[in-house]
Design a protein around this motif. Structure first.
Motif, PDB file in Angstrom:
ATOM      1  N   GLN A  80       0.825  -1.196   0.000  1.00 55.54           N
ATOM      2  CA  GLN A  80       0.000   0.000   0.000  1.00 55.54           C
ATOM      3  C   GLN A  80       0.866   1.255   0.000  1.00 55.54           C
ATOM      4  O   GLN A  80       0.525   2.254  -0.607  1.00 55.54           O
ATOM      5  CB  GLN A  80      -0.909  -0.016   1.222  1.00 55.54           C
ATOM      6  N   PHE A  81       2.008   1.192   0.708  1.00 50.04           N
ATOM      7  CA  PHE A  81       2.881   2.347   0.826  1.00 50.04           C
ATOM      8  C   PHE A  81       4.258   2.027   0.262  1.00 50.04           C
ATOM      9  O   PHE A  81       4.688   0.884   0.267  1.00 50.04           O
ATOM     10  CB  PHE A  81       3.029   2.756   2.297  1.00 50.04           C
ATOM     11  N   THR A  82       4.946   3.064  -0.182  1.00 47.98           N
ATOM     12  CA  THR A  82       6.324   2.904  -0.628  1.00 47.98           C
ATOM     13  C   THR A  82       7.212   2.872   0.612  1.00 47.98           C
ATOM     14  O   THR A  82       7.114   3.763   1.464  1.00 47.98           O
ATOM     15  CB  THR A  82       6.737   4.088  -1.528  1.00 47.98           C
ATOM     16  N   PRO A  83       8.075   1.850   0.774  1.00 41.07           N
ATOM     17  CA  PRO A  83       8.918   1.770   1.968  1.00 41.07           C
ATOM     18  C   PRO A  83       9.867   2.966   2.055  1.00 41.07           C
ATOM     19  O   PRO A  83      10.425   3.408   1.054  1.00 41.07           O
ATOM     20  CB  PRO A  83       9.705   0.476   1.777  1.00 41.07           C
ATOM     21  N   ALA A  84      10.037   3.482   3.265  1.00 42.61           N
ATOM     22  CA  ALA A  84      10.956   4.602   3.494  1.00 42.61           C
ATOM     23  C   ALA A  84      12.400   4.114   3.554  1.00 42.61           C
ATOM     24  O   ALA A  84      13.325   4.870   3.295  1.00 42.61           O
ATOM     25  CB  ALA A  84      10.596   5.314   4.791  1.00 42.61           C
ATOM     26  N   GLN A  85      12.600   2.852   3.916  1.00 48.58           N
ATOM     27  CA  GLN A  85      13.934   2.268   4.003  1.00 48.58           C
ATOM     28  C   GLN A  85      13.983   1.007   3.154  1.00 48.58           C
ATOM     29  O   GLN A  85      12.957   0.425   2.817  1.00 48.58           O
ATOM     30  CB  GLN A  85      14.277   1.918   5.454  1.00 48.58           C
ATOM     31  N   THR A  86      15.192   0.586   2.852  1.00 47.95           N
ATOM     32  CA  THR A  86      15.375  -0.646   2.097  1.00 47.95           C
ATOM     33  C   THR A  86      14.854  -1.826   2.914  1.00 47.95           C
ATOM     34  O   THR A  86      15.124  -1.929   4.108  1.00 47.95           O
ATOM     35  CB  THR A  86      16.868  -0.852   1.784  1.00 47.95           C
ATOM     36  N   ASP A  87      14.117  -2.699   2.268  1.00 49.81           N
ATOM     37  CA  ASP A  87      13.582  -3.881   2.945  1.00 49.81           C
ATOM     38  C   ASP A  87      14.672  -4.948   3.021  1.00 49.81           C
ATOM     39  O   ASP A  87      15.121  -5.460   1.997  1.00 49.81           O
ATOM     40  CB  ASP A  87      12.368  -4.406   2.187  1.00 49.81           C
ATOM     41  N   THR A  88      15.108  -5.268   4.228  1.00 50.35           N
ATOM     42  CA  THR A  88      16.144  -6.288   4.417  1.00 50.35           C
ATOM     43  C   THR A  88      15.561  -7.608   4.911  1.00 50.35           C
ATOM     44  O   THR A  88      16.306  -8.516   5.253  1.00 50.35           O
ATOM     45  CB  THR A  88      17.199  -5.788   5.426  1.00 50.35           C
ATOM     46  N   THR A  89      14.249  -7.691   4.943  1.00 49.90           N
ATOM     47  CA  THR A  89      13.588  -8.901   5.425  1.00 49.90           C
ATOM     48  C   THR A  89      13.840 -10.051   4.465  1.00 49.90           C
ATOM     49  O   THR A  89      13.792  -9.878   3.254  1.00 49.90           O
ATOM     50  CB  THR A  89      12.076  -8.656   5.557  1.00 49.90           C
ATOM     51  N   GLU A  90      14.125 -11.227   5.041  1.00 46.72           N
ATOM     52  CA  GLU A  90      14.308 -12.440   4.232  1.00 46.72           C
ATOM     53  C   GLU A  90      13.287 -13.475   4.666  1.00 46.72           C
ATOM     54  O   GLU A  90      12.885 -13.521   5.823  1.00 46.72           O
ATOM     55  CB  GLU A  90      15.735 -12.964   4.379  1.00 46.72           C
ATOM     56  N   GLN A  91      12.895 -14.326   3.716  1.00 45.19           N
ATOM     57  CA  GLN A  91      11.847 -15.304   3.961  1.00 45.19           C
ATOM     58  C   GLN A  91      12.409 -16.722   4.008  1.00 45.19           C
ATOM     59  O   GLN A  91      13.370 -17.035   3.306  1.00 45.19           O
ATOM     60  CB  GLN A  91      10.808 -15.244   2.848  1.00 45.19           C
ATOM     61  N   TRP A 114       5.708 -19.939   7.254  1.00 43.12           N
ATOM     62  CA  TRP A 114       6.335 -18.920   6.416  1.00 43.12           C
ATOM     63  C   TRP A 114       6.902 -17.883   7.363  1.00 43.12           C
ATOM     64  O   TRP A 114       6.152 -17.153   8.022  1.00 43.12           O
ATOM     65  CB  TRP A 114       5.292 -18.332   5.486  1.00 43.12           C
ATOM     66  N   ALA A 115       8.223 -17.841   7.482  1.00 47.27           N
ATOM     67  CA  ALA A 115       8.887 -16.978   8.453  1.00 47.27           C
ATOM     68  C   ALA A 115       9.591 -15.820   7.756  1.00 47.27           C
ATOM     69  O   ALA A 115      10.185 -15.990   6.690  1.00 47.27           O
ATOM     70  CB  ALA A 115       9.898 -17.784   9.264  1.00 47.27           C
ATOM     71  N   PHE A 116       9.524 -14.659   8.378  1.00 48.77           N
ATOM     72  CA  PHE A 116      10.233 -13.463   7.917  1.00 48.77           C
ATOM     73  C   PHE A 116      11.268 -13.097   8.965  1.00 48.77           C
ATOM     74  O   PHE A 116      10.913 -12.888  10.137  1.00 48.77           O
ATOM     75  CB  PHE A 116       9.261 -12.288   7.738  1.00 48.77           C
ATOM     76  N   PHE A 117      12.509 -13.028   8.559  1.00 52.59           N
ATOM     77  CA  PHE A 117      13.609 -12.675   9.468  1.00 52.59           C
ATOM     78  C   PHE A 117      14.222 -11.359   9.024  1.00 52.59           C
ATOM     79  O   PHE A 117      14.315 -11.076   7.831  1.00 52.59           O
ATOM     80  CB  PHE A 117      14.688 -13.759   9.452  1.00 52.59           C
ATOM     81  N   THR A 118      14.685 -10.586   9.995  1.00 53.54           N
ATOM     82  CA  THR A 118      15.334  -9.310   9.716  1.00 53.54           C
ATOM     83  C   THR A 118      16.699  -9.290  10.387  1.00 53.54           C
ATOM     84  O   THR A 118      16.806  -9.606  11.573  1.00 53.54           O
ATOM     85  CB  THR A 118      14.485  -8.147  10.278  1.00 53.54           C
ATOM     86  N   PRO A 119      17.748  -8.910   9.646  1.00 48.87           N
ATOM     87  CA  PRO A 119      19.054  -8.776  10.292  1.00 48.87           C
ATOM     88  C   PRO A 119      19.103  -7.466  11.098  1.00 48.87           C
ATOM     89  O   PRO A 119      18.634  -6.429  10.633  1.00 48.87           O
ATOM     90  CB  PRO A 119      20.036  -8.740   9.118  1.00 48.87           C
ATOM     91  N   GLY A 123      21.910  -9.428  15.586  1.00 49.65           N
ATOM     92  CA  GLY A 123      21.750 -10.692  14.871  1.00 49.65           C
ATOM     93  C   GLY A 123      20.356 -10.776  14.267  1.00 49.65           C
ATOM     94  O   GLY A 123      19.615  -9.796  14.223  1.00 49.65           O
ATOM     95  N   TRP A 124      19.991 -11.953  13.813  1.00 51.68           N
ATOM     96  CA  TRP A 124      18.697 -12.155  13.161  1.00 51.68           C
ATOM     97  C   TRP A 124      17.571 -12.091  14.177  1.00 51.68           C
ATOM     98  O   TRP A 124      17.701 -12.574  15.300  1.00 51.68           O
ATOM     99  CB  TRP A 124      18.667 -13.507  12.458  1.00 51.68           C
ATOM    100  N   GLN A 125      16.446 -11.511  13.750  1.00 52.98           N
ATOM    101  CA  GLN A 125      15.242 -11.437  14.576  1.00 52.98           C
ATOM    102  C   GLN A 125      14.070 -11.946  13.748  1.00 52.98           C
ATOM    103  O   GLN A 125      14.013 -11.714  12.533  1.00 52.98           O
ATOM    104  CB  GLN A 125      14.971 -10.002  14.993  1.00 52.98           C
ATOM    105  N   LEU A 126      13.136 -12.603  14.409  1.00 53.61           N
ATOM    106  CA  LEU A 126      11.909 -13.040  13.740  1.00 53.61           C
ATOM    107  C   LEU A 126      10.978 -11.836  13.648  1.00 53.61           C
ATOM    108  O   LEU A 126      10.625 -11.245  14.661  1.00 53.61           O
ATOM    109  CB  LEU A 126      11.239 -14.168  14.529  1.00 53.61           C
ATOM    110  N   SER A 127      10.601 -11.461  12.431  1.00 55.16           N
ATOM    111  CA  SER A 127       9.699 -10.319  12.235  1.00 55.16           C
ATOM    112  C   SER A 127       8.245 -10.771  12.203  1.00 55.16           C
ATOM    113  O   SER A 127       7.400 -10.206  12.875  1.00 55.16           O
ATOM    114  CB  SER A 127      10.009  -9.609  10.915  1.00 55.16           C
ATOM    115  N   LEU A 128       7.966 -11.761  11.373  1.00 55.27           N
ATOM    116  CA  LEU A 128       6.612 -12.302  11.222  1.00 55.27           C
ATOM    117  C   LEU A 128       6.703 -13.803  11.030  1.00 55.27           C
ATOM    118  O   LEU A 128       7.703 -14.311  10.509  1.00 55.27           O
ATOM    119  CB  LEU A 128       5.933 -11.717   9.977  1.00 55.27           C
ATOM    120  N   LEU A 129       5.654 -14.478  11.430  1.00 56.47           N
ATOM    121  CA  LEU A 129       5.553 -15.913  11.177  1.00 56.47           C
ATOM    122  C   LEU A 129       4.095 -16.216  10.875  1.00 56.47           C
ATOM    123  O   LEU A 129       3.204 -15.836  11.634  1.00 56.47           O
ATOM    124  CB  LEU A 129       6.017 -16.721  12.395  1.00 56.47           C
ATOM    125  N   PHE A 130       3.867 -16.868   9.747  1.00 55.15           N
ATOM    126  CA  PHE A 130       2.524 -17.307   9.384  1.00 55.15           C
ATOM    127  C   PHE A 130       2.505 -18.830   9.380  1.00 55.15           C
ATOM    128  O   PHE A 130       3.490 -19.465   8.994  1.00 55.15           O
ATOM    129  CB  PHE A 130       2.127 -16.793   7.995  1.00 55.15           C
TER     130      PHE A 130
END
Length: 182
Positions: A80-91, A114-119, A123-130
């Motif tokens: 819906q929105f343009t990200p203000a920062q680079t998306d570093t999330t990995e799946q 389906w896990a989303f991790f962010t550096p 270290g790595w953090q879990l952002s979302l998990l479906f």
């Protein structure tokens, strides 16, 4: 008797340990991290399940295995929105094989995550998990995807990441002490 280290020696040892500690963390790539995490995930998840149960309740289920991961990301172009920062999330995608109990029988279910991790700097953090749970009854379809980061598997991933970071801190301390003794 133990070895006496003068105050200056302790300071030098501390500097060596801190310098080495900053270099040792969990694996830097998500693929290596998840490959290292999945064999431990059933035990971590089962501990979360056990701790969340009341003592007198019967077991409802256990995670037996966590399957081989896939790292092919699904496109997330409908934003819906343009990200203000680079998306570093990995799946990462993985499955679990779980045994569930009811009053008369035990059943095996394969569930999908389906896990989303962010550096981050820690270290790595879990952002979302479906999660998408297998068909709960014969002849029915799988459940729709739902948020699962606060469920047993999500909590287990967060605990494992915490322990991974702590282990990364422990290893250099021992190496630093061994180097100081040489």
């Amino acid at each position: 008797m133990g070895t006496y280290l003068p105050r200056a020696g302790l300071s030098l040892l501390w500097v060596l340990m801190v310098a080495e500690t900053s270099l040792a963390t969990c694996p830097p790539t998500l693929e290596v991290l998840v490959d290292k995490m999945l064999p431990d995930l059933p035990a971590y998840t089962n501990r979360v399940i056990q701790r969340s149960r009341r003592i007198e309740s019967l077991p409802r289920g256990y995670v037996l295995l966590a399957g081989k991961p896939s790292f092919d990301p699904l496109p997330l172009s409908q934003r819906q929105f343009t990200p203000a920062q680079t998306d570093t999330t990995e799946q990462a995608f993985f499955t679990t094989l779980e045994r569930h109990y009811n009053s008369s029988q035990a059943t095996l279910q394969q569930n999908f995550y389906w896990a989303f991790f962010t550096p981050t700097s820690q270290g790595w953090q879990l952002s979302l998990l479906f999660s998408q749970l297998a068909a709960p009854y014969p002849g029915t379809g799988a459940t729709p995807p739902r948020s699962a980061e606060n469920g047993a598997v999500g909590q287990a991933i967060k605990l494992w990441l915490r322990d991974c970071r702590a282990e990364g801190l422990k290893k250099p301390v021992n190496q630093g002490i061994n180097k100081a003794k040489q």
